[in-house]
Design an enzyme around this catalytic site. Structure first.
Site, PDB file in Angstrom:
ATOM      1  N   TYR A  20       0.821  -1.220   0.000  1.00 49.44           N
ATOM      2  CA  TYR A  20       0.000   0.000   0.000  1.00 49.44           C
ATOM      3  C   TYR A  20       0.854   1.269   0.000  1.00 49.44           C
ATOM      4  CZ  TYR A  20      -3.688  -3.292   1.497  1.00 49.44           C
ATOM      5  OH  TYR A  20      -4.549  -4.353   1.617  1.00 49.44           O
ATOM      6  N   LYS A  34     -12.207   1.061   4.674  1.00 49.13           N
ATOM      7  CA  LYS A  34     -11.192   2.110   4.532  1.00 49.13           C
ATOM      8  C   LYS A  34     -11.892   3.461   4.496  1.00 49.13           C
ATOM      9  CE  LYS A  34      -9.399   5.136   1.522  1.00 49.13           C
ATOM     10  NZ  LYS A  34      -9.970   5.937   0.428  1.00 49.13           N
TER      11      LYS A  34
END
Length: 325
Positions: A50, A263
């Site tokens: 990420y 998220k």
């Protein structure tokens, strides 16, 4: 407010709601993590690929540990081994980099991000001249043995898998001396994963849902596709319970004992996403949400080859999504 937890076979308690950090931009994720911790999140889901672990580490350094807002033992941190680091010699160095970036001494959970390996090295997406991925022949069973050594060294408390199918999970179980504790997969009412969840729960694995809200922000969404958050049954339940559509989707999962890692970098949404423990659906309402299942998988890595979008890894022998589940 400690979010409700699932008990892993390791004896660890894993909070049912965690903060997802995939697609959280550096520059935004530090504040998101700090805010999440301040409103009661005790589970943060990370991954080397990420690209934002150093910034998450800054937040953890400021707010977690002796004399700080959150004791380390109250926090559950997950990270993931990337595909270029499957060779047994690369596994511990990859973990050590994640630990250094997150400024932690150990992880609560370390997942193998995908079953197949890419060519070793520092390019996360090594490509052939024609634009296809360069793979490595390391089998996930070899990688698993190297992961087990991290538990023996106290660097990782539990191991798990991500994007593995039922056959691959059983393959790992056949060689594991440290059994996987968690499977993380895409899961939402359009992709209910009922068979896979039953398979895992029968074998002592908890399941974590990524993209639990249906990932309607994905770049490749067909404009004509229905949007999960706008489904009439979801909107009706949101109205009935005085919640948001997102809370309805998350409640459906936690009521199935499926961990969710929505998220967000927006404080109001981060707060909303953890407030799913003060209402309960009736069996009939669960059934209505279950009926949305279409076995629609949204998160499939794609490549453009000769101007056409094609699944990037579908030809690989360890590609997980050719099996029914």
């Amino acid at each position: 407010m400690a979010a409700s937890c699932v008990l892993l076979h390791t004896g660890q308690k894993m909070p049912l709601i965690g903060l997802g950090t995939w697609k959280s931009e550096p520059g935004q994720v530090k504040a998101a993590v700090k805010y999440a911790l301040s409103v009661g999140y005790r589970h943060i889901d990370c991954a080397a690929i990420y690209g934002n672990e150093p910034e998450i580490g800054e937040a953890l350094k400021e707010d977690v540990g002796p004399g700080k807002a959150v004791p380390r033992e109250e926090l559950f941190v997950t990270s993931k081994l990337w595909n270029t680091k499957h060779h047994p010699e690369d596994v511990e160095p990859a973990l050590q980099k994640t630990l250094a970036d997150l400024q932690l001494e150990y992880l609560d959970l370390y997942l193998m991000h995908w079953p197949y390996a890419f060519e070793r090295g520092d390019n996360p997406f090594p490509k052939n001249a024609d634009g296809t991925i360069c793979y490595d022949s390391t089998h996930y069973k070899e990688t698993w043995k190297a992961l087990e050594a991290l538990v023996a060294k106290g660097l990782v408390r539990a191991l798990g898998l991500s994007n593995f199918n039922s056959r691959q999970i059983d393959d790992i179980l056949s060689v594991a001396s440290v059994r996987p504790a968690v499977l993380q997969v895409e899961c939402h009412p359009y992709l209910a994963q009922n068979e896979l969840i039953a398979h895992c729960q029968a074998r002592g694995l908890a399941v974590t849902a990524y993209s639990p809200l249906g990932s309607s922000d994905r770049a490749w969404r067909d404009p004509d596709e229905p949007v999960l958050l706008e489904e009439p049954v979801v909107l009706a339940l949101a109205e009935k319970y005085g919640g948001s559509p997102a809370q309805i989707l998350l409640r459906w999962q936690v009521q199935r004992k499926v961990i969710c890692i929505p998220k967000s970098i927006t404080p109001s949404r981060i707060l909303q996403n953890i407030k799913v423990f003060d209402f309960t659906f009736s069996p009939e309402e669960m059934k209505q949400l279950n009926a949305l299942n279409k076995n629609w998988r949204h998160i499939v890595p794609m490549l453009t080859v000769d101007g056409k979008r094609v699944p990037r890894d579908a030809g690989h022998p360890l590609y997980p999504f050719n099996d029914p589940y």
